[in-house]
Design a protein around this motif. Structure first.
Motif, PDB file in Angstrom:
ATOM      1  N   THR A 101      30.758  74.585 -47.323  1.00  0.00           N
ATOM      2  CA  THR A 101      30.329  74.722 -45.831  1.00  0.00           C
ATOM      3  C   THR A 101      31.055  73.808 -45.124  1.00  0.00           C
ATOM      4  O   THR A 101      30.801  72.473 -45.245  1.00  0.00           O
ATOM      5  CB  THR A 101      28.633  74.577 -46.004  1.00  0.00           C
ATOM      6  OG1 THR A 101      28.068  75.502 -46.665  1.00  0.00           O
ATOM      7  CG2 THR A 101      28.044  74.789 -44.730  1.00  0.00           C
ATOM      8  N   LYS A 158      30.247  70.412 -47.246  1.00  0.00           N
ATOM      9  CA  LYS A 158      29.181  70.405 -48.428  1.00  0.00           C
ATOM     10  C   LYS A 158      29.925  71.475 -49.386  1.00  0.00           C
ATOM     11  O   LYS A 158      30.217  72.624 -49.126  1.00  0.00           O
ATOM     12  CB  LYS A 158      27.943  70.911 -47.847  1.00  0.00           C
ATOM     13  CG  LYS A 158      26.829  71.117 -48.898  1.00  0.00           C
ATOM     14  CD  LYS A 158      25.643  71.673 -48.297  1.00  0.00           C
ATOM     15  CE  LYS A 158      24.611  71.682 -49.402  1.00  0.00           C
ATOM     16  NZ  LYS A 158      23.169  72.275 -48.667  1.00  0.00           N
ATOM     17  N   GLU A 176      30.836  79.135 -43.574  1.00  0.00           N
ATOM     18  CA  GLU A 176      31.008  79.275 -45.080  1.00  0.00           C
ATOM     19  C   GLU A 176      32.203  79.749 -45.233  1.00  0.00           C
ATOM     20  O   GLU A 176      32.825  80.642 -44.709  1.00  0.00           O
ATOM     21  CB  GLU A 176      29.735  80.579 -45.534  1.00  0.00           C
ATOM     22  CG  GLU A 176      28.379  80.056 -45.281  1.00  0.00           C
ATOM     23  CD  GLU A 176      27.897  78.831 -45.884  1.00  0.00           C
ATOM     24  OE1 GLU A 176      28.592  78.737 -47.273  1.00  0.00           O
ATOM     25  OE2 GLU A 176      27.027  78.225 -45.578  1.00  0.00           O
ATOM     26  N   LYS A 215      31.282  85.636 -50.690  1.00  0.00           N
ATOM     27  CA  LYS A 215      30.888  84.568 -50.235  1.00  0.00           C
ATOM     28  C   LYS A 215      29.770  84.601 -48.796  1.00  0.00           C
ATOM     29  O   LYS A 215      29.029  83.632 -48.701  1.00  0.00           O
ATOM     30  CB  LYS A 215      32.330  83.525 -49.481  1.00  0.00           C
ATOM     31  CG  LYS A 215      32.964  84.387 -48.346  1.00  0.00           C
ATOM     32  CD  LYS A 215      34.073  83.833 -47.736  1.00  0.00           C
ATOM     33  CE  LYS A 215      34.662  84.581 -46.683  1.00  0.00           C
ATOM     34  NZ  LYS A 215      35.846  84.091 -46.027  1.00  0.00           N
ATOM     35  N   GLN A 227      33.572  77.101 -53.291  1.00  0.00           N
ATOM     36  CA  GLN A 227      32.435  77.727 -52.095  1.00  0.00           C
ATOM     37  C   GLN A 227      32.105  76.471 -51.173  1.00  0.00           C
ATOM     38  O   GLN A 227      31.170  75.637 -51.678  1.00  0.00           O
ATOM     39  CB  GLN A 227      31.686  78.737 -52.581  1.00  0.00           C
ATOM     40  CG  GLN A 227      31.894  79.651 -53.024  1.00  0.00           C
ATOM     41  CD  GLN A 227      30.963  80.807 -53.601  1.00  0.00           C
ATOM     42  OE1 GLN A 227      29.887  80.782 -52.966  1.00  0.00           O
ATOM     43  NE2 GLN A 227      31.173  81.618 -54.456  1.00  0.00           N
ATOM     44  N   ARG A 250      29.315  74.022 -52.398  1.00  0.00           N
ATOM     45  CA  ARG A 250      28.233  74.601 -52.832  1.00  0.00           C
ATOM     46  C   ARG A 250      28.335  75.046 -54.372  1.00  0.00           C
ATOM     47  O   ARG A 250      27.460  75.289 -55.114  1.00  0.00           O
ATOM     48  CB  ARG A 250      27.923  75.884 -51.964  1.00  0.00           C
ATOM     49  CG  ARG A 250      27.406  75.905 -50.432  1.00  0.00           C
ATOM     50  CD  ARG A 250      27.400  76.849 -49.808  1.00  0.00           C
ATOM     51  NE  ARG A 250      26.670  77.812 -50.343  1.00  0.00           N
ATOM     52  CZ  ARG A 250      26.623  78.997 -50.073  1.00  0.00           C
ATOM     53  NH1 ARG A 250      27.618  79.691 -49.281  1.00  0.00           N
ATOM     54  NH2 ARG A 250      25.708  80.013 -50.575  1.00  0.00           N
ATOM     55  N   LYS A 251      29.801  75.396 -54.743  1.00  0.00           N
ATOM     56  CA  LYS A 251      30.199  75.865 -56.078  1.00  0.00           C
ATOM     57  C   LYS A 251      31.637  75.797 -56.034  1.00  0.00           C
ATOM     58  O   LYS A 251      32.214  75.925 -55.339  1.00  0.00           O
ATOM     59  CB  LYS A 251      29.757  77.621 -56.178  1.00  0.00           C
ATOM     60  CG  LYS A 251      29.861  77.941 -57.300  1.00  0.00           C
ATOM     61  CD  LYS A 251      29.437  79.298 -57.447  1.00  0.00           C
ATOM     62  CE  LYS A 251      29.844  79.872 -58.900  1.00  0.00           C
ATOM     63  NZ  LYS A 251      29.316  81.463 -58.956  1.00  0.00           N
TER      64      LYS A 251
END
Length: 231
Positions: free
Chosen positions: A205, A180, A153, A97, A203, A182-183
């Motif tokens: 944020t 947020k 993260e 990560k 993943q 990301r994945k």
């Protein structure tokens, strides 16, 4: 020390002791922060660099006046700067990560430079550099945490029932919290005895105002969610 190629035992002891002190100051800060390279590692790097610098300058003094011999006092110092990169690379970890250990790797590199400076008798620059490094590692860290590093993260892992439209409420909850994504990946829960369980791994944020524990509590309230974790 009238000759630039001679140093007595007192000055050797002084330079090696100063290298231990300055390297130890930076290593102590890294040790307090629970990093891989701590007090002893930084002391060893600084002490070793100082010793090699002393050897580079004074270790071949007997050959200075020999015919067709050119002494380069910076030769070993250049090798130290190159070689220290291997030690610094060992502190850099890729966790999937994020990449961690870059600051510690750079501190090892700077400590080697401080050791070389002490070995060369560059006391003021070495001491000033040490306190500048401590300010960057400690003072700037406080500033970053307060004003810069608001976002973090993380990897959110959820164990839930295998059912239609399961991802939609999870996705909506994260968006409402300002998280947020990301994945995101979905796989079968091989560790569970229940064949109808899924593992959702995202993943994300996290913004500054979102804390891990309250977020997990909100996720656990969703229908069909059985367990969750934040890494």
């Amino acid at each position: 020390m009238d000759s630039p190629w001679y140093i007595n035992e007192l000055h050797i002891a002084l330079r090696l002791s100063l290298a231990v002190l300055l390297g130890g100051l930076i290593g102590f800060e890294r040790e307090q922060s629970n990093h891989a390279a701590g007090l002893r590692t930084h002391i060893m790097v600084c002490l070793g660099s100082c010793l090699l610098m002393l050897l580079s300058i004074y270790g071949f003094a007997d050959f200075v006046n020999e015919y067709n011999v050119r002494v380069d006092p910076a030769r070993l110092a250049a090798a130290v700067i190159t070689g220290i990169g291997f030690l610094g690379a060992g502190t850099i970890l890729h966790t999937g990560k994020a990449i961690t250990g870059l600051t510690t790797a750079s501190s090892i590199w700077v400590v080697s430079a401080i050791g070389l400076g002490v070995g060369a008798g560059f006391y003021f620059a070495s001491a000033l550099g040490t306190f500048m490094v401590l300010f960057v590692l400690w003072g700037m860290d406080k500033i970053e945490k307060r004003y810069v590093n608001g976002k973090r993260e993380r990897i959110v892992i959820i164990v839930a029932d295998d059912r239609p439209k399961l991802l939609q409420p999870v996705h909506e909850l994260l968006l409402r919290q300002g998280v947020k994504i990301r994945k995101m990946a979905v796989r079968d829960d091989s560790a569970s005895h229940e064949p109808s369980r899924l593992v959702i791994e995202a993943q994300v944020t996290l913004p500054k105002h979102v804390q891990e524990v309250p977020l997990l509590e909100e996720l656990r309230k969703l229908d069909g969610v059985h367990a969750g974790s934040v890494e």
